[in-house]
Motif scaffolding. Structure first.
Motif, PDB file in Angstrom:
ATOM      1  N   TYR A  48       1.051   4.304  -2.595  1.00 32.35           N
ATOM      2  CA  TYR A  48       0.934   5.684  -2.134  1.00 32.35           C
ATOM      3  C   TYR A  48       2.062   6.542  -2.702  1.00 32.35           C
ATOM      4  CZ  TYR A  48       0.973   9.715   0.979  1.00 32.35           C
ATOM      5  OH  TYR A  48       0.979  10.990   1.467  1.00 32.35           O
ATOM      6  N   THR A  49       3.255   6.010  -2.722  1.00 37.03           N
ATOM      7  CA  THR A  49       4.416   6.738  -3.249  1.00 37.03           C
ATOM      8  C   THR A  49       4.207   7.104  -4.712  1.00 37.03           C
ATOM      9  OG1 THR A  49       5.894   5.633  -1.708  1.00 37.03           O
ATOM     10  CG2 THR A  49       6.906   6.593  -3.653  1.00 37.03           C
ATOM     11  N   SER A  82      -2.856  12.294   2.778  1.00 38.33           N
ATOM     12  CA  SER A  82      -1.906  11.484   3.542  1.00 38.33           C
ATOM     13  C   SER A  82      -2.153   9.997   3.252  1.00 38.33           C
ATOM     14  CB  SER A  82      -2.085  11.741   5.042  1.00 38.33           C
ATOM     15  OG  SER A  82      -3.326  11.206   5.478  1.00 38.33           O
ATOM     16  N   PHE A  83      -1.182   9.187   3.626  1.00 32.80           N
ATOM     17  CA  PHE A  83      -1.313   7.738   3.476  1.00 32.80           C
ATOM     18  C   PHE A  83      -2.559   7.248   4.209  1.00 32.80           C
ATOM     19  CE2 PHE A  83      -0.391   3.467   5.234  1.00 32.80           C
ATOM     20  CZ  PHE A  83      -0.289   2.759   4.042  1.00 32.80           C
ATOM     21  N   LEU A 107      -5.770   8.068   2.390  1.00 29.23           N
ATOM     22  CA  LEU A 107      -6.009   7.271   1.193  1.00 29.23           C
ATOM     23  C   LEU A 107      -6.436   5.841   1.505  1.00 29.23           C
ATOM     24  CD1 LEU A 107      -3.289   8.377  -1.359  1.00 29.23           C
ATOM     25  CD2 LEU A 107      -5.752   8.660  -1.519  1.00 29.23           C
ATOM     26  N   ILE A 108      -5.934   5.272   2.587  1.00 33.85           N
ATOM     27  CA  ILE A 108      -6.308   3.885   2.877  1.00 33.85           C
ATOM     28  C   ILE A 108      -7.437   3.773   3.885  1.00 33.85           C
ATOM     29  CG2 ILE A 108      -3.988   3.047   2.326  1.00 33.85           C
ATOM     30  CD1 ILE A 108      -3.744   2.508   5.422  1.00 33.85           C
ATOM     31  N   LEU A 127       0.821  -1.209   0.000  1.00 29.53           N
ATOM     32  CA  LEU A 127       0.000   0.000   0.000  1.00 29.53           C
ATOM     33  C   LEU A 127       0.859   1.265   0.000  1.00 29.53           C
ATOM     34  CD1 LEU A 127      -2.800  -1.083   2.492  1.00 29.53           C
ATOM     35  CD2 LEU A 127      -3.010  -0.797   0.005  1.00 29.53           C
ATOM     36  N   ARG A 128       1.955   1.243   0.743  1.00 33.08           N
ATOM     37  CA  ARG A 128       2.837   2.414   0.780  1.00 33.08           C
ATOM     38  C   ARG A 128       3.539   2.627  -0.563  1.00 33.08           C
ATOM     39  NH1 ARG A 128       3.096   5.137   5.389  1.00 33.08           N
ATOM     40  NH2 ARG A 128       2.417   4.077   7.295  1.00 33.08           N
ATOM     41  N   ARG A 156       1.244   7.552  -6.241  1.00 27.50           N
ATOM     42  CA  ARG A 156      -0.125   8.024  -6.468  1.00 27.50           C
ATOM     43  C   ARG A 156      -0.143   9.156  -7.493  1.00 27.50           C
ATOM     44  NH1 ARG A 156       2.101  10.236  -2.188  1.00 27.50           N
ATOM     45  NH2 ARG A 156       1.616  12.333  -1.500  1.00 27.50           N
ATOM     46  N   ARG A 214      -1.928  13.915  -4.455  1.00 26.37           N
ATOM     47  CA  ARG A 214      -0.702  14.236  -3.719  1.00 26.37           C
ATOM     48  C   ARG A 214      -0.953  14.947  -2.397  1.00 26.37           C
ATOM     49  NH1 ARG A 214       3.575  11.352  -5.400  1.00 26.37           N
ATOM     50  NH2 ARG A 214       3.449  11.122  -7.621  1.00 26.37           N
TER      51      ARG A 214
END
Length: 99
Positions: free
Chosen positions: A39-40, A50-51, A54-55, A35-36, A42, A47
């Motif tokens: 996110y990186t 935050s992580f 988004l999750i 997931l991270r 995205r 942008r």
């Protein structure tokens, strides 16, 4: 990372896959890493989020699928994990109409 299931559900899934507590921890770490990574990479329109934002609304079914795939890998069933993953990709690309 906050997961969308309670401890009892997580324990039941781990038991079904025959995971040890260490394998369960490794499975959750693998999911978070995946997931991270997403996110990186995205899109620019996301942008500002935050992580955690988004999750925060990850669907339980999506999480269950991620847990199944990662858990199968963690328990040494790489071919089964690959099969489930490929079926999920095909289904995402060509969803079946609901009955």
């Amino acid at each position: 990372m906050k997961i969308p299931v309670d401890d009892d559900t997580l324990s039941a899934w781990s038991t079904l896959l025959g995971l040890t507590p260490e394998q369960t921890t490794a499975t959750l770490a693998d999911i978070e890493t995946t997931l991270r990574t997403g996110y990186t990479h995205r899109p620019p329109a996301l942008r500002h989020l935050s992580f955690e934002a988004l999750i925060s609304d990850i669907d339980i079914d999506e999480f269950a699928l991620m847990f199944l795939i990662s858990g199968l890998r963690e328990s040494g069933h790489h071919d089964a994990a690959r099969s489930v993953e490929l079926r999920a990709i095909v289904n995402a690309l060509h969803p079946h109409p609901e009955s």
